[in-house]
Design an enzyme around this catalytic site. Structure first.
Site, PDB file in Angstrom:
ATOM      1  N   PHE A 215      29.410  65.479  10.763  1.00  0.00           N
ATOM      2  CA  PHE A 215      27.920  65.380  10.630  1.00  0.00           C
ATOM      3  C   PHE A 215      27.326  65.020  11.870  1.00  0.00           C
ATOM      4  O   PHE A 215      27.579  63.811  12.076  1.00  0.00           O
ATOM      5  CB  PHE A 215      27.730  64.650   9.352  1.00  0.00           C
ATOM      6  CG  PHE A 215      26.200  64.724   8.860  1.00  0.00           C
ATOM      7  CD1 PHE A 215      25.679  65.609   8.058  1.00  0.00           C
ATOM      8  CD2 PHE A 215      25.289  63.958   9.459  1.00  0.00           C
ATOM      9  CE1 PHE A 215      24.178  65.774   7.944  1.00  0.00           C
ATOM     10  CE2 PHE A 215      23.792  63.860   9.159  1.00  0.00           C
ATOM     11  CZ  PHE A 215      23.619  64.762   8.427  1.00  0.00           C
ATOM     12  N   ASP A 321      29.327  60.304  18.870  1.00  0.00           N
ATOM     13  CA  ASP A 321      27.982  60.222  18.035  1.00  0.00           C
ATOM     14  C   ASP A 321      28.253  58.947  17.317  1.00  0.00           C
ATOM     15  O   ASP A 321      29.124  58.704  16.445  1.00  0.00           O
ATOM     16  CB  ASP A 321      27.881  61.311  17.071  1.00  0.00           C
ATOM     17  CG  ASP A 321      26.870  61.243  16.230  1.00  0.00           C
ATOM     18  OD1 ASP A 321      26.355  60.052  15.913  1.00  0.00           O
ATOM     19  OD2 ASP A 321      26.399  62.348  15.353  1.00  0.00           O
ATOM     20  N   LYS A 352      19.984  54.898  13.422  1.00  0.00           N
ATOM     21  CA  LYS A 352      20.536  54.158  12.149  1.00  0.00           C
ATOM     22  C   LYS A 352      20.144  52.516  12.204  1.00  0.00           C
ATOM     23  O   LYS A 352      19.121  52.223  12.517  1.00  0.00           O
ATOM     24  CB  LYS A 352      21.743  54.297  11.710  1.00  0.00           C
ATOM     25  CG  LYS A 352      22.005  55.485  11.000  1.00  0.00           C
ATOM     26  CD  LYS A 352      22.858  55.769   9.903  1.00  0.00           C
ATOM     27  CE  LYS A 352      23.286  57.109   9.516  1.00  0.00           C
ATOM     28  NZ  LYS A 352      22.635  57.180   8.027  1.00  0.00           N
ATOM     29  N   THR A 377       6.737  64.634  23.919  1.00  0.00           N
ATOM     30  CA  THR A 377       5.459  63.692  23.819  1.00  0.00           C
ATOM     31  C   THR A 377       5.694  62.183  23.663  1.00  0.00           C
ATOM     32  O   THR A 377       5.472  61.368  24.629  1.00  0.00           O
ATOM     33  CB  THR A 377       4.483  64.127  22.576  1.00  0.00           C
ATOM     34  OG1 THR A 377       3.867  65.441  22.480  1.00  0.00           O
ATOM     35  CG2 THR A 377       3.324  63.071  22.572  1.00  0.00           C
TER      36      THR A 377
END
Lengths: 493, 493
Positions: A215, A321, A352, A377
């Site tokens: 994931f 990750d 997280k 941005t």
């Protein structure tokens, strides 16, 4: 310990043998989070009448079908989440593993009231164009003060999925640049025009290699690397990118050493096969140190070292990750510190518990050859970077990484005993030596999680059958005892 | 007016005829933002020595090649951005059009110090699973209080690109559901398994139709719909999605009425051709009310009504991307209010000046048929939603939408005069009646923007040759005068 609890609070019927030395633990607990509730307290079913009414109201304007429980964050404290009906639950799910140092942490409240925070909230910059004069200092005293070894630069982002996609983009630009002959080679007219049609050669035919049951997020690029559950992926266009076998280890590990070694060798062979033969060659491999959403699947440090070696051998970038594993939960600040890698990852993504997001990198060449190629941005949020600095201060002040390593060992030992006492109820216990990042399989997982609420504990699941424990870093043996008692009650229900 | 300026401040050499009625404007200006600098003040080249040193420091850890100027946000106020060398610039770029009510706005400072804000900063929920008891109320008094007509629900997100990608996902799931025969039809075994391989039929072969020179973000899904500049797209994998011709209007509009009408009719025909023949049929059309990053390209209300009619005719969803145009800058709260649409858009996305993000929708069926299909950990940020509520309060208190419409007319008239006085320097002036959302083409655009800094104004560009004006909503005729004078100086340099 029972004496410190308010009358009428939830009182587990049985105390386990693990509670030796509690008075000492209580002292250490009190120093970690003063004023926390002394235990869970369940007053109504969950959701109770007030929650039900509020959910009904909310559903008119906001999809509530995934609501697990409503929370009153003004009343939640430390490890405890409180709902509008006054139910107090020990929270070992912690906003899908994203609350690091407890609800209403006083150190963070102070950071949130600082002039610096107020300024950053009301004057949000476009960081790539107009960074503040002190942005370097905010980074160096915060995000970069905990940078993984060998990685001394950062690209900031807003959330984990965003961080991973930006890392993918850095990988694609780096590899294309390499193929083109270096950063000084100009784009061709054909590249410049074809990319506007989303076509080759200007667009890329490279890929990101991820693992089965991984994931990495739910935006279109990251979702193409996410392989956890159909419900995440159905009906969404996806890139034709490769997925390698992830070694599915058997437990207990010590009884399946050779089988597991073979599973890891096979998985590495699969990675090498895909790197060398997949029609869209991988620019990078991305991997979670522990597959979380996909079911809490672990692999050995040797596997990850092998993976690092393969990526070096084939000149493919290696992205770790750490969105869920980072910030101390595994008993190291970064989970990949457990691996003793021969060379640092090319990029490490985080979010997280950091309450901000981004990717760390070390190689300057991962900055694309021209400005504005990696840009948006906001490019992150200084307010959240300041909050992360407060979190780091709290982690350091209370030595929470080491603390979590110790508490994790205590919790793991407790579940091991439960597993022996209730055969088949705590299967494939995993996460030994990984702090509190512990999981096991339950024969009736969904029922297990539901019953947990009735005994005052908020627990999450992962994959098809895993109960995933994701306590905060201020989780102590005191809380471990409550959790262990609650889990024993659940399997006896 | 000069008398209200501090001695030694930047003093434009010439005053234009537009300054009639200044004392009245000064009063209204003072009520909008007390204590703002009375004008620009340039002390050094930009970047000055302190900024250069800070940029050098920052570059060690953070890519600074896109840095436009460094800012000291503690000293910036209202419409004025201040840098570490003490330069004070009138800011009509406003963090790429994302600062709504001025730097260090006191109303926002108050919101940022509220207990509610502190609570939401330090207790960030996973909104889909554990919303707070008052989340409905925060939405209803904030984000939803300004919902576009006909759209009464919201999916919250973290940034514009994220909002657009989530809207795309909603569109893909809705259309797939419709093709499948409705929300009650279960997924087939083949769909469930193939989606895990990123393959049909579980993954989608549908597309999102966007326009040439559009900008919708830089994540992998949104970047596939972005067609503004090669630098955004080079070396990044992209989906094979269709791009329709955007009508390139000629100015002044009144002199090219029939040509422009034909350009719009041709563009609509191109849309219909692509909807009916493109190999990957569009689930949705996404359009900006004014293409911003792509060069400030406008189209008429009739064009957008035609587009809405086409999407209804072919049962394709209509997504209006108001990330840059929303929150008052065009003299309406939402730019699509200028269109008098026969039926509301299916989704309207927002971010930037909202300081939060998401998409509004009205049709309940845009919630996918099962929970967790549209989901991620944070799903937005209540802290930023609370800030948006503060922004809305300020917009309402000062009547800033109507104010911006009026100031925009004043500014537009001033540039029209400059254009007449300096032929070829302010070409294709556009944005009449669109608040301060004004742009023109400059023969030496990049030099124009650079010179602007030397006369105390921070201005941005868009597309190849456009000067894009994106003042804040508190920009007043006082500031318009300073800007007009500065622009006259620039073209005379």
């Amino acid at each position: 310990m029972a004496s410190v609890r308010a009358a009428g609070r939830f009182q587990p019927a049985a105390r386990t043998a693990l509670q030796a030395g509690i008075s000492q633990q209580t002292r250490s607990y009190a120093s970690l989070f003063a004023g926390e509730p002394s235990g869970p307290e369940i007053k109504t079913q969950i959701p109770g009448p007030k929650s039900q009414q509020a959910i009904k109201e909310l559903d008119k304007v906001f999809d509530t079908r995934a609501v697990n429980m409503l929370a009153d964050y003004t009343k939640s404290k430390g490890n405890y989440i409180v709902d509008p009906d006054g139910n107090v639950l020990l929270d070992v799910y912690a906003q899908i593993a994203s609350i690091p140092v407890g609800y209403n942490n006083p150190t963070l409240a102070k950071a949130a009231q600082s002039l610096e925070m107020i300024n950053s909230l009301i004057n949000r910059p476009a960081l790539g164009n107009f960074p503040s004069h002190d942005w370097a200092q905010i980074l160096e005293t915060g995000i970069l003060s905990v940078a993984p070894k060998g990685l001394d630069q950062v690209f900031t982002a807003t959330a984990g999925s965003d961080a991973n996609e930006c890392a993918f983009k850095a990988a694609f630009m780096y590899k294309a640049q390499q193929r083109r002959g270096g950063p000084d080679v100009e784009f061709t007219a054909e590249e410049l025009s074809s990319c506007m049609n989303n076509a080759l050669p200007g667009a890329s035919n490279l890929s990101i290699l991820s693992f089965k049951s991984a994931f990495h997020g739910r935006l279109f690029g990251t979702l193409s690397t996410t392989r956890s559950k159909p419900i995440h992926k159905l009906d969404i266009p996806a890139f034709d990118w490769p997925q390698a076998t992830f070694p599915l280890l058997k437990y207990p590990l010590e009884e399946h050493a050779s089988e597991n070694a073979k599973a890891e060798a096979d998985a590495l062979a699969d990675v090498e096969r895909l790197i060398t033969t997949f029609p869209h060659p991988p620019a990078a491999v991305i991997v979670e140190p522990i597959q979380s959403e996909g079911g809490d699947n672990h692999a050995s440090p040797a596997f990850f070292r092998g993976l690092r070696e393969l990526t070096v051998k084939h000149d493919v970038l290696f992205i770790v990750d750490e969105v869920q594993t980072g910030i101390g939960a595994t008993g190291k600040f970064w989970a990949h510190e457990h691996w003793d890698l021969p060379s640092p990852p090319d990029m490490v993504t985080f979010s997280k518990k950091a309450q901000t997001a981004g990717y760390y990198y070390g190689n300057h060449a991962l900055r694309p050859n021209k400005p504005y190629r990696q840009f948006n941005t906001w490019m992150g949020d200084p307010a959240r970077a300041i909050l992360f600095r407060g979190i780091i201060d709290e982690v350091n002040r209370l030595n929470l990484v080491e603390h979590t390593a110790k508490t994790g060992d205590y919790l793991y030992a407790g579940i091991e005993k439960l597993a022996a006492k209730y055969p088949g109820q705590f299967k494939n216990l995993r996460g030994k030596g990984q702090g509190t990042f512990i999981a096991f399989d339950s024969p009736q997982r969904d029922a297990f999680l539901k019953k947990a609420k009735t005994v005052g504990v908020n627990i999450g699941g992962s994959g098809e059958s895993a109960v995933r424990l994701r306590p905060m870093l201020i989780f102590d043996t005191e809380h471990a005892d409550i959790l262990l008692e609650a889990m024993e009650k659940i399997v006896k229900m």
